[in-house]
Design an enzyme around this catalytic site. Structure first.
Site, PDB file in Angstrom:
ATOM      1  CG  ASP A   1      -1.933   1.054   1.239  1.00 58.79           C
ATOM      2  OD1 ASP A   1      -1.995   1.815   0.257  1.00 58.79           O
ATOM      3  OD2 ASP A   1      -2.663   1.171   2.227  1.00 58.79           O
TER       4      ASP A   1
ATOM      5  CB  CYS B   1      -4.863   6.467  -1.877  1.00 53.70           C
ATOM      6  SG  CYS B   1      -3.620   7.236  -0.817  1.00 53.70           S
TER       7      CYS B   1
END
Length: 424
Positions: free
Chosen positions: A324, A377
Site C-alpha cells: 500500500d 491512493c
C-alpha cells in the site's frame, strides 16, 4: 493561536482556527491538528461537530472562498495570516452553513479582528463579510467565478484546486474524467467501515444491510453516504475503513494469493483486516511504531515488526507482498483536503523514487512464483501505471496480471489504483 478578545471566541471557532493554523502554517495533518486543538477541552458534541465541519469544509473550498473574498479586498495578502484565516472561516460559514445566521458569523469574526492591537480591522471585517452575505445565490453560480478567467483559471477557482493539479488531471485524464475528479474532491467521502472482528458483527451486519441509504456492501465492509450518523455508536466502536480501498484490494483477487502475505506498508492495519477476514496468513510491518501499536490493539495476534519496506527483510519468506504504497494522496483529497494545499509538483518525483525502492526490495524478498500487489491512493499516472510500466520494463521476471482504478464517477469520492504483478 491565542487572542485577547472583548468577547470569548466561541469554542468551535477557536478549535477550528487553531487546527487550521497548525495545519496550513505548521504543516500538521488536519486530523492531528484538530485532535490537538480539541485536547484543550471541548465537551459539547455540537462544538466538536461544528469544529470538524469548519476545518474540513474550509480546506475543501478554500480556493473558492479566497476568490470570493478577493472581490471585496484590494490586497488580501496584506492581512495577517491569522486574520485572513478567520475571515475565510467566517465566509465559509456564511456561504455554506445554512443553519448559522450570517450575523453570528460576522459577529465572532469582527470580535476576533479586534485581537490584533492597533490594526483597526473591525470595520474591514464587518464590511467585507456583510458584502459576502449579500451575494446570495451568486456565490454558488459558476458564472460568478468566470470573471476575467481562462478555462483553467475558472476551474481552479470553482473547484478550489491548485492550478498545477487542475492542469495535471486535465492533461493526463481528459476533460470528462478530470471534471469527475474535481467534483469529487470538494465533497466529503462516503462513510466506510468493516465489521470483521467486532463482537456484535453478525447482528450489526443484519441491521445495517437493510438500511435504505446503503451505497454498497463487500464482505464485512459497508459504504454509507457522507454524514450518516448512528444513534449510539456500538461498543467497541466500528472500525472505520475507506470502502474504495476495500474495492482496490478486491480487484486483485486476494483469495488466490499465495501465503504467507506480507502487508509491508500496513499502517494501522486496514488492509490487514481485509486479508484476515478472507482467512489468509498475514504478517505486517510499518516504519511507524504508533501505527503498528494501533494495529496490534485492533487485530490481536497478528505478527508485526517495525521496518521500512524499502530495506526490510521479513521474518518469513512471503508468497505475496502487499504494498500500500506511500504516495501523493491525490485520490483521497475528499478525506484529506489539506493535501492539495501542501503538495507541490516537485514532491511527486521524490515519491516515485521511494516507490521504486520499495518495489525493488519486494522483488528481492518475494519467493519465486509469488506475487506483488501494488495499491496507491493517488491520481498521478507516474505513481501508478507509469511506475508499474517502468518496473516491468526493467525486470523480465515480472509481468502484470491485472490493473484496476476506481471508476471516475464513483459515488465514494475516493480513488485508488491497484495492480497485481506476477514474479517468475
Amino acid at each position: 493561536m491565542q487572542a485577547r478578545l472583548s468577547k470569548p471566541l466561541p469554542a468551535a471557532r477557536r478549535v477550528a482556527l487553531e487546527a487550521l493554523f497548525r495545519c496550513l502554517m505548521n504543516r500538521q495533518d488536519i486530523q492531528a491538528a484538530l485532535d490537538s486543538a480539541l485536547s484543550s477541552g471541548v465537551d459539547d458534541p455540537r462544538d466538536l461537530g461544528l469544529a470538524t465541519e469548519l476545518s474540513y469544509g474550509y480546506l475543501r473550498l478554500k480556493g473558492r472562498i479566497e476568490y470570493v473574498l478577493s472581490r471585496f479586498l484590494q490586497d488580501p495578502g496584506k492581512l495577517n495570516p491569522k486574520m485572513r484565516l478567520a475571515m475565510g472561516v467566517a465566509a465559509y460559514e456564511i456561504l455554506f452553513l445554512d443553519k448559522i445566521p450570517a450575523y453570528a458569523s460576522v459577529d465572532w469574526a469582527v470580535e476576533f479582528s479586534k485581537s490584533k492591537p492597533g490594526a483597526r480591522l473591525a470595520g474591514l471585517f464587518n464590511a467585507v463579510l456583510r458584502r459576502v452575505s449579500e451575494l446570495g445565490e451568486d456565490a454558488h453560480d459558476p458564472d460568478f467565478f468566470r470573471k476575467d478567467a481562462s478555462l483553467p483559471e475558472f476551474l481552479s477557482r470553482w473547484y478550489a484546486c491548485p492550478q498545477w493539479l487542475v492542469d495535471l488531471w486535465w492533461r493526463e485524464y481528459g476533460e470528462k474524467t478530470a471534471t469527475d475528479y474535481l467534483e469529487a474532491q470538494i465533497k466529503p467521502p462516503a462513510l466506510g467501515f468493516n465489521l470483521f472482528g467486532h463482537p456484535e458483527a453478525d447482528a450489526l451486519y443484519t441491521e445495517i444491510a437493510g438500511w435504505p441509504e446503503l451505497i454498497d456492501i463487500e464482505g464485512m465492509s459497508f459504504a454509507l453516504p457522507a454524514g450518516t450518523a448512528f444513534e449510539g455508536e456500538p461498543d467497541p466502536p466500528l472500525a472505520r475503513q475507506s470502502f474504495a480501498a476495500r474495492q482496490a484490494v478486491e480487484a486483485l483477487d486476494p483469495e488466490i494469493w499465495d501465503g504467507p502475505v506480507w502487508d509491508a506498508c500496513a499502517g494501522r492495519g486496514g488492509k490487514t483486516r481485509i486479508l484476515l477476514e478472507k482467512g489468509l496468513d498475514v504478517f505486517a510491518s510499518d516504519p511507524h511504531r504508533g501505527r503498528l501499536a494501533a494495529l496490534e490493539r485492533e487485530l490481536h495476534g497478528v505478527e508485526v515488526f517495525e521496518a521500512n519496506a524499502a530495506t526490510a527483510e521479513p521474518p518469513r519468506v512471503p508468497g505475496t507482498i502487499l504494498l500500500d504504497m506511500p504516495c501523493s494522496g491525490l485520490g483521497v483529497i475528499s478525506r484529506r483536503p489539506d493535501t492539495k494545499w501542501k503538495r507541490r509538483p516537485a514532491d511527486l518525483g521524490d515519491l516515485t523514487l521511494l516507490q521504486r525502492e520499495i518495489l525493488d526490495n519486494a522483488l528481492a524478498q518475494v519467493k519465486p512464483g509469488g506475487r506483488i500487489a501494488v495499491i496507491t491512493c493517488t491520481l498521478n499516472p507516474e505513481e501508478n501505471q507509469g511506475l508499474v510500466a517502468r518496473f516491468i520494463g526493467d525486470n523480465d521476471r515480472v509481468s502484470v496480471e491485472r490493473e484496476w482504478t476506481t471508476p471516475s464517477d464513483s459515488p465514494l469520492n475516493e480513488f485508488f489504483y491497484a495492480a497485481s504483478l506476477s514474479v517468475k
